[in-house]
Design a protein around this motif. Structure first.
Motif, PDB file in Angstrom:
ATOM      1  N   PHE A  52       0.831  -1.213   0.000  1.00  0.00           N
ATOM      2  CA  PHE A  52       0.000   0.000   0.000  1.00  0.00           C
ATOM      3  C   PHE A  52       0.860   1.256   0.000  1.00  0.00           C
ATOM      4  CE2 PHE A  52      -1.883   3.407   2.600  1.00  0.00           C
ATOM      5  CZ  PHE A  52      -2.977   3.738   1.798  1.00  0.00           C
ATOM      6  N   PHE A  53       1.857   1.294   0.898  1.00  0.00           N
ATOM      7  CA  PHE A  53       2.729   2.470   0.965  1.00  0.00           C
ATOM      8  C   PHE A  53       3.538   2.627  -0.315  1.00  0.00           C
ATOM      9  CE2 PHE A  53       2.066   2.369   5.625  1.00  0.00           C
ATOM     10  CZ  PHE A  53       1.829   3.713   5.835  1.00  0.00           C
ATOM     11  N   GLY A  54       3.962   1.507  -0.892  1.00  0.00           N
ATOM     12  CA  GLY A  54       4.709   1.573  -2.143  1.00  0.00           C
ATOM     13  C   GLY A  54       3.883   2.150  -3.274  1.00  0.00           C
ATOM     14  N   LEU A  55       2.641   1.699  -3.393  1.00  0.00           N
ATOM     15  CA  LEU A  55       1.755   2.217  -4.434  1.00  0.00           C
ATOM     16  C   LEU A  55       1.440   3.692  -4.205  1.00  0.00           C
ATOM     17  CD1 LEU A  55      -0.778  -0.755  -4.796  1.00  0.00           C
ATOM     18  CD2 LEU A  55       1.189  -0.228  -6.247  1.00  0.00           C
ATOM     19  N   LEU A  56       1.343   4.078  -2.943  1.00  0.00           N
ATOM     20  CA  LEU A  56       1.064   5.479  -2.606  1.00  0.00           C
ATOM     21  C   LEU A  56       2.209   6.377  -3.075  1.00  0.00           C
ATOM     22  CD1 LEU A  56      -1.217   6.994  -1.160  1.00  0.00           C
ATOM     23  CD2 LEU A  56       0.135   6.876   0.938  1.00  0.00           C
ATOM     24  N   VAL A  57       3.437   5.896  -2.919  1.00  0.00           N
ATOM     25  CA  VAL A  57       4.603   6.660  -3.385  1.00  0.00           C
ATOM     26  C   VAL A  57       4.546   6.841  -4.898  1.00  0.00           C
ATOM     27  CG1 VAL A  57       7.113   6.655  -3.642  1.00  0.00           C
ATOM     28  CG2 VAL A  57       6.085   5.957  -1.471  1.00  0.00           C
ATOM     29  N   GLY A  58       4.222   5.750  -5.610  1.00  0.00           N
ATOM     30  CA  GLY A  58       4.130   5.832  -7.064  1.00  0.00           C
ATOM     31  C   GLY A  58       3.054   6.787  -7.526  1.00  0.00           C
ATOM     32  N   LEU A  59       1.906   6.749  -6.841  1.00  0.00           N
ATOM     33  CA  LEU A  59       0.808   7.656  -7.183  1.00  0.00           C
ATOM     34  C   LEU A  59       1.216   9.102  -6.937  1.00  0.00           C
ATOM     35  CD1 LEU A  59      -2.142   8.023  -8.066  1.00  0.00           C
ATOM     36  CD2 LEU A  59      -2.809   7.737  -5.656  1.00  0.00           C
ATOM     37  N   ALA A  60       1.900   9.346  -5.831  1.00  0.00           N
ATOM     38  CA  ALA A  60       2.360  10.710  -5.522  1.00  0.00           C
ATOM     39  C   ALA A  60       3.339  11.200  -6.590  1.00  0.00           C
ATOM     40  CB  ALA A  60       3.024  10.733  -4.149  1.00  0.00           C
ATOM     41  N   ASN A  61       4.242  10.340  -7.007  1.00  0.00           N
ATOM     42  CA  ASN A  61       5.183  10.712  -8.068  1.00  0.00           C
ATOM     43  C   ASN A  61       4.452  11.071  -9.356  1.00  0.00           C
ATOM     44  OD1 ASN A  61       7.591  10.427  -6.640  1.00  0.00           O
ATOM     45  ND2 ASN A  61       7.805   8.265  -7.131  1.00  0.00           N
TER      46      ASN A  61
ATOM     47  N   PHE B 125       4.507   5.206 -13.120  1.00  0.00           N
ATOM     48  CA  PHE B 125       5.143   5.488 -11.831  1.00  0.00           C
ATOM     49  C   PHE B 125       4.608   4.562 -10.736  1.00  0.00           C
ATOM     50  CE2 PHE B 125       6.515   9.590 -13.658  1.00  0.00           C
ATOM     51  CZ  PHE B 125       7.816   9.607 -13.190  1.00  0.00           C
ATOM     52  N   VAL B 126       3.320   4.259 -10.799  1.00  0.00           N
ATOM     53  CA  VAL B 126       2.743   3.320  -9.822  1.00  0.00           C
ATOM     54  C   VAL B 126       3.356   1.935 -10.001  1.00  0.00           C
ATOM     55  CG1 VAL B 126       0.627   2.143  -9.111  1.00  0.00           C
ATOM     56  CG2 VAL B 126       0.575   4.589  -9.594  1.00  0.00           C
ATOM     57  N   LEU B 127       3.491   1.493 -11.252  1.00  0.00           N
ATOM     58  CA  LEU B 127       4.106   0.195 -11.523  1.00  0.00           C
ATOM     59  C   LEU B 127       5.567   0.165 -11.075  1.00  0.00           C
ATOM     60  CD1 LEU B 127       2.895  -1.080 -15.040  1.00  0.00           C
ATOM     61  CD2 LEU B 127       2.592  -2.185 -12.819  1.00  0.00           C
ATOM     62  N   ALA B 128       6.289   1.233 -11.350  1.00  0.00           N
ATOM     63  CA  ALA B 128       7.701   1.299 -10.964  1.00  0.00           C
ATOM     64  C   ALA B 128       7.856   1.238  -9.447  1.00  0.00           C
ATOM     65  CB  ALA B 128       8.336   2.572 -11.515  1.00  0.00           C
ATOM     66  N   SER B 129       6.986   1.932  -8.727  1.00  0.00           N
ATOM     67  CA  SER B 129       7.045   1.900  -7.265  1.00  0.00           C
ATOM     68  C   SER B 129       6.660   0.530  -6.731  1.00  0.00           C
ATOM     69  CB  SER B 129       6.122   2.967  -6.668  1.00  0.00           C
ATOM     70  OG  SER B 129       6.662   4.253  -6.879  1.00  0.00           O
ATOM     71  N   PHE B 130       5.738  -0.133  -7.410  1.00  0.00           N
ATOM     72  CA  PHE B 130       5.391  -1.500  -7.003  1.00  0.00           C
ATOM     73  C   PHE B 130       6.592  -2.421  -7.160  1.00  0.00           C
ATOM     74  CE2 PHE B 130       4.037  -5.802  -8.216  1.00  0.00           C
ATOM     75  CZ  PHE B 130       3.379  -6.170  -7.055  1.00  0.00           C
TER      76      PHE B 130
END
Length: 317
Positions: A103-112, A218-223
């Motif tokens: 969840f936190f990882g996806l949140l970072v990608g979404l923020a980016n 970015f969401v995929l990359a953070s995942f």
């Protein structure tokens, strides 16, 4: 899509062949100077390269979009800290620990993605800022002393082997690479991403929501960075501040060595995998040759220059 087109997309690109060739040369050199290179040794290096390999896959996706993600190392580090704290050494917490970490990882990608698309901040600046925010947040949360640990039952994903041939983590790496390859080249959404990365203006003219594709990348990359952080946590068994910081630069290096272009429009997961393995076998070679750690940066930079020079030479011809 015709069968011939499928075969064409599945065939490794020239840059991938060059990366694989360089990997083969590196193995030969390692064999010459060490006297032997066993299958077990190669697989053990591959096992240790899995976190970087997964993060490099995500970086390759961002490069495909013509951008850079300088937060992947911090995201992997966040995954390490959150996973260890959520697990607290108890295997019964696995489902919750993985869910919270992802969840936190996806949140970072979404923020980016929002920073880049909505606020129009250049990707390298936006993700650099994100990495600094994450580094500060980790320090505040842990107080400089991360807590928790990874239970032995979970660590089998990086310590266990399939029939004594392949580490489980390498199998996961292969599956992730194949899934991303299939998604990018054979799904409608993936091909839209590829087209958006190659020429965003043209993609918009053809009705493709290029901005959404950027956010999704970015969401995929953070995942993938989070998955890499989970694998790294399984290897170390504990949390450590800054444990994945070097993976940001290394992921860019691995993707570029594997044929990724800063201009976008290219996704070569096999090349990125070869690039990650090259960087790890370089460390083994330095150890065999008794060279100082600083020599790694010289060799790594030289390999990147060689890879880019060969790529440009092929394009000029």
């Amino acid at each position: 899509m015709t069968f011939s087109a499928v075969l064409s997309n599945a065939k490794p690109a020239g840059a991938t062949w060059r990366a694989l060739g360089l990997l083969a040369i590196l193995l030969v050199v390692l064999f010459v100077f060490s006297g032997r290179v066993s299958v077990v040794q190669v697989m053990d290096n591959a096992r240790q390269a899995v976190p970087l390999g997964l993060i490099a896959l995500g970086q390759a996706l961002i490069l495909m979009m013509g951008r850079l993600d300088l937060s992947v190392g911090a995201t992997a580090g966040l995954a390490n800290v959150v996973l260890a704290a959520s697990f607290s050494g108890d295997m019964d917490n696995m489902a919750a620990a993985l869910a919270i970490t992802v969840f936190f990882g996806l949140l970072v990608g979404l923020a980016n993605g929002v920073l880049v698309v909505v606020l129009r901040i250049p990707a390298f600046l936006a993700t650099l800022a994100t990495s600094l925010v994450l580094a500060g947040a980790i320090l505040v949360y842990t107080g400089g002393s991360p807590r928790g640990s990874i239970p032995a039952g979970f660590r089998v994903i990086t310590e266990g082997w399939v029939f004594g041939i392949l580490p489980w983590s390498v199998v996961i790496w292969i599956i992730a690479s194949l899934l991303l390859l299939a998604f990018v080249h054979y799904s409608l959404a993936g091909r839209k991403m590829l087209l958006s990365g190659a020429n965003a203006r043209s993609a918009r003219r053809n009705g493709i929501a290029a901005d959404r594709m950027v956010i999704f990348s970015f969401v995929l990359a953070s995942f993938m960075a989070t998955l890499g952080g989970i694998m790294l946590s399984s290897i170390t068994g504990m949390a450590s501040i800054g444990i994945a910081d070097t993976y940001t630069v290394d992921s860019i290096a691995a993707a570029v060595i594997g044929g990724a272009l800063f201009t976008g429009g290219v996704f070569l997961p096999l090349g990125a995998a070869a690039g990650a393995l090259i960087l790890f076998f370089l460390q083994s070679l330095l150890y065999v040759l008794s060279l100082p750690p600083a020599a790694r940066f010289v060799l790594q930079g030289s390999i990147i220059i060689l890879a880019l020079a060969l790529s440009n030479f092929k394009k000029d011809r």
